[in-house]
Enzyme design. Structure first.
Site, mmCIF file in Angstrom:
data_model
loop_
_atom_site.group_PDB
_atom_site.id
_atom_site.type_symbol
_atom_site.label_atom_id
_atom_site.label_comp_id
_atom_site.label_asym_id
_atom_site.label_seq_id
_atom_site.Cartn_x
_atom_site.Cartn_y
_atom_site.Cartn_z
ATOM 1 N N ASN A 1 0.874 -1.175 0.000
ATOM 2 C CA ASN A 1 0.000 0.000 0.000
ATOM 3 C C ASN A 1 0.909 1.223 0.000
ATOM 4 O O ASN A 1 1.722 1.376 0.916
ATOM 5 C CB ASN A 1 -0.885 -0.018 1.263
ATOM 6 C CG ASN A 1 -1.655 1.270 1.439
ATOM 7 O OD1 ASN A 1 -1.900 1.997 0.478
ATOM 8 N ND2 ASN A 1 -2.034 1.559 2.674
ATOM 9 N N GLU B 1 -21.673 19.962 2.590
ATOM 10 C CA GLU B 1 -21.552 18.562 3.015
ATOM 11 C C GLU B 1 -22.751 17.736 2.539
ATOM 12 O O GLU B 1 -22.588 16.592 2.122
ATOM 13 C CB GLU B 1 -21.390 18.507 4.548
ATOM 14 C CG GLU B 1 -21.395 17.111 5.168
ATOM 15 C CD GLU B 1 -20.308 16.164 4.660
ATOM 16 O OE1 GLU B 1 -19.394 16.609 3.933
ATOM 17 O OE2 GLU B 1 -20.397 14.967 4.962
ATOM 18 N N HIS C 1 -26.394 35.705 -7.360
ATOM 19 C CA HIS C 1 -25.181 36.058 -8.109
ATOM 20 C C HIS C 1 -24.800 34.983 -9.125
ATOM 21 O O HIS C 1 -23.652 34.938 -9.569
ATOM 22 C CB HIS C 1 -24.031 36.310 -7.135
ATOM 23 C CG HIS C 1 -24.310 37.437 -6.200
ATOM 24 N ND1 HIS C 1 -24.445 38.734 -6.630
ATOM 25 C CD2 HIS C 1 -24.530 37.454 -4.867
ATOM 26 C CE1 HIS C 1 -24.721 39.510 -5.589
ATOM 27 N NE2 HIS C 1 -24.787 38.761 -4.512
ATOM 28 N N LYS D 1 -11.998 4.962 1.066
ATOM 29 C CA LYS D 1 -12.244 5.504 2.397
ATOM 30 C C LYS D 1 -11.097 6.366 2.892
ATOM 31 O O LYS D 1 -11.295 7.417 3.480
ATOM 32 C CB LYS D 1 -12.472 4.332 3.346
ATOM 33 C CG LYS D 1 -12.779 4.721 4.780
ATOM 34 C CD LYS D 1 -14.171 5.263 4.868
ATOM 35 C CE LYS D 1 -14.528 5.796 6.230
ATOM 36 N NZ LYS D 1 -15.542 6.860 6.119
#
Ligand code: G6P
Length: 606
Positions: free
Chosen positions: A96, A479, A502, A601
């Site tokens: 990894n 979010e 705007h 993740k």
């Protein structure tokens, strides 16, 4: 960012490795592979389910290495899948990270007659080990020699056919944890796959190498000098990493919001004194008193938590705050000094961009803090001090419960900082009292999940969504939109409601619905004007509103109610319906919400 897992013991390694990979799948699912020394290798493009189709049960052995890939170098093909091997197929490696000097190593080995089969950076590792093994005739020494040549990041596990029960693992910038069992030992990228076997773990630090056999483990630095490391006992339960009967981790994790808040505040608030006790900040309390400015750094969801933190800290702790994404922070010239606090927010504690921002800030003399969920992670260890979220493992790729706990930790931090500055005891008591009401209020929202599901189904044919909010809920608009994008692959834009006129108002028509966070707070009237502007253009409005607000129904096509709460805490409630909306929207489309395409993740590459 990939997942590595290795086992050595006296049991059949195949089901153990497959189980381990299954629980690591959120780290990557471009390809999967296993190798059992003296038996063979199986690889597949895709995740564990594809690997299982590769006649894995014809392999035999009591040790092995396994891997899930999130492609960085080379296409996600079978040939590029790990484990990678040397020319004699005796050394196998799972990796990894990214080997930065792989080109020069590869060229040098090719000039000496070595041939390569894949286009990965990883393949140079087994080849280099084999190169040293040829002259040194010693597996361990050969690995140490090779590691001293590699530059870049790695968490690796290595096997050698002639010593099948031995696994060598090493860490440089990518996480590695050892699991210590009875007559069996494990290596993994994080504790999740280890937990069902043992709770005793050792986290390797950068520059450390471990050699494990079923009965032994020994740790060294890169100079081959032994190191003593403490074993830690993990208090996460196996059930915590399973779905607990929910269809997806994402839903399970959203439904955990109530416990998450309880766990984040447990033992930390003293309501009568209006104080917050944060053990992880004790050693730097004095420095924090004299801090002149805070820079919050995070990526993705953690960045949006930081934006809410800016509003909290500036309004209630009276300290200037800036918020920046990790990937930008280090590439400009941030002005930092010893009176600056860099606060990194990260669920995994491994995000490369956030980590590099911390390192940059440290170099420039700033105090570094972390709000981190994963205990023992790199960010937790490299920051000077910090606050753990205590949210438990988050498996769904789209962050939900970690965000709730990040916001909760930011409230605690705000009171903590505020009480050394301008915040008086009554304001602190009010905020702390309100925080204890959150779990019940969250429960009331979660009980509406079926209503939210039917709203999501009603809008399931829409291709674009706008999310709007103001003040504390301005970042919640971002979010909320991010959640929908991540799991539904739908275009969703977060916008400050005041900015609509705007530009974005031009996009609005009957096919472009807006989710408006319109709570009865200090910007309520302004929000009402903004949603009227949308209504006038025939735009559909789904409002997140305060319980009891009947007026809002006039302006909205659909309303989801959340209980009334102190304005500063309202994002913790407002985000929950938006998380559920995104979840059900994606489920309606039949998508795999826990493993959205192209995402992973924990992003341990820059
Ligand atoms: C990835 C995840 C996001 C997460 C971000 C930051 O992009 O998919 O859900 O918000 O990384 O991760 P961190 O572990 O640093 O909070």
């Amino acid at each position: 960012m990939c997942g590595i897992f290795a086992y050595t013991g006296n049991k059949n390694a195949i089901p153990i490795l497959i189980d381990g990979l299954t629980s690591l799948e959120y780290r990557g699912y471009d390809s999967a592979g296993i190798h059992i020394p003296q038996s063979g290798t199986r690889k597949a493009v895709g995740g564990v389910s594809q690997l299982k189709l590769q006649n894995i049960n014809s392999l035999q052995g009591t040790s092995g290495v396994a891997h899930l890939r999130w492609a960085t170098h080379g296409e996600p093909t079978e040939i590029n899948a790990h484990p990678h091997h040397d020319m004699s197929h005796k050394i196998h490696v799972v990796h990894n990270g990214i080997i930065e000097n792989y080109k020069e190593i590869k060229e040098s080995l090719i000039s000496q007659g070595y041939t390569f089969v894949s286009s990965t950076d990883t393949e140079v590792i087994p080849q280099l080990i084999a190169f040293y093994l040829y002259t040194l005739k010693d597996f361990e020494k050969a690995v140490f020699e090779a590691l001293n040549i590699l530059r870049g990041t790695y968490g690796i596990a290595v096997t050698y056919e002639n010593e099948p029960q031995k696994i060598i693992t090493a860490r440089c910038g990518a996480p590695v944890v050892l699991g210590l069992g009875m007559d069996e030992n494990f290596v993994a990228s994080d504790p999740t796959p280890i937990l069902r076997h043992t709770k005793n773990v050792i986290y390797l630090s950068d520059g450390e190498v471990a050699i494990i056999t079923p009965q032994t483990h020994a740790i060294y630095n890169l100079k081959n000098i032994p190191i003593t490391k403490q074993t830690e006992v993990i208090d996460w339960d196996v059930e915590q990493v399973q779905k607990n009967g929910f269809d997806h981790f994402m839903l399970k994790e959203i439904m955990e919001a109530k416990e998450v808040v309880q766990n984040t505040i447990r033992g930390r608030i003293k309501i009568n004194e209006g104080l917050v006790k944060l053990g992880g900040l004790e050693l730097v309390e004095d420095k924090l008193k004299h801090a002149k400015r805070i820079i919050i750094v995070g990526c993705g969801t953690a960045f949006y938590a930081g934006l809410v933190g800016e509003y909290m800290l500036e309004e209630h702790a009276g300290i200037p705050v800036e918020v920046e994404v990790g990937s930008e922070f280090r590439y400009r010239k941030p002005i930092l000094d010893e009176h600056t606090v860099l606060l990194a927010i990260s669920q995994s504690g491994e995000t490369a961009d956030t980590l590099e921002a911390i390192r940059e800030a440290k170099r420039k003399g700033a105090l570094t803090l972390g709000i981190v969920n994963t205990v023992g992670s790199t960010i937790a260890r490299e920051t000077d001090a910090g606050i753990y979220n205590h949210a438990g493992p988050e498996i769904g790729v789209a962050s939900t419960k970690a965000f709730i706990s990040q916001l909760t930790a930011l409230v605690l931090f705000t009171v903590f900082m505020g009480r050394t500055r301008s915040m008086n005891i009554s304001v602190a008591k009010e905020i702390l009292n309100e925080i204890t009401t959150l779990p019940d209020k969250i429960e009331k929202i979660l009980l509406q999940k079926d209503t939210i599901k039917s709203i999501a189904e009603k809008y399931s044919t829409s291709r674009d969504f706008l999310y709007i909010g103001r003040k504390y809920n301005y970042p919640i608009a971002f979010e909320g939109a991010l959640k929908l994008k991540e799991v539904s692959y739908i275009h969703a834009e977060g916008y400050g409601a005041g900015e609509m006129k705007h530009g974005p108002l031009a996009m609005i028509d009957q096919d472009f619905p807006s989710l408006a966070i319109t709570l009865q707070d200090s910007v309520y009237e302004k929000m009402i004007s903004n949603i009227q502007e949308i209504k006038a253009r025939k735009g559909k409005i789904i409002s997140i509103a305060t319980e009891g607000d009947r007026v809002i129904q006039e302006y909205s096509n659909d309303v989801i109610y959340v209980p009334s709460v102190h304005e500063m805490l309202s994002p913790i409630l407002a985000i929950i319906p938006l998380q559920l909306f995104a979840y059900y929207f994606a489920v309606t489309k039949g998508l795999d919400v826990d493993k959205p395409r192209n995402l992973a993740k924990s992003v341990t590459v820059e």
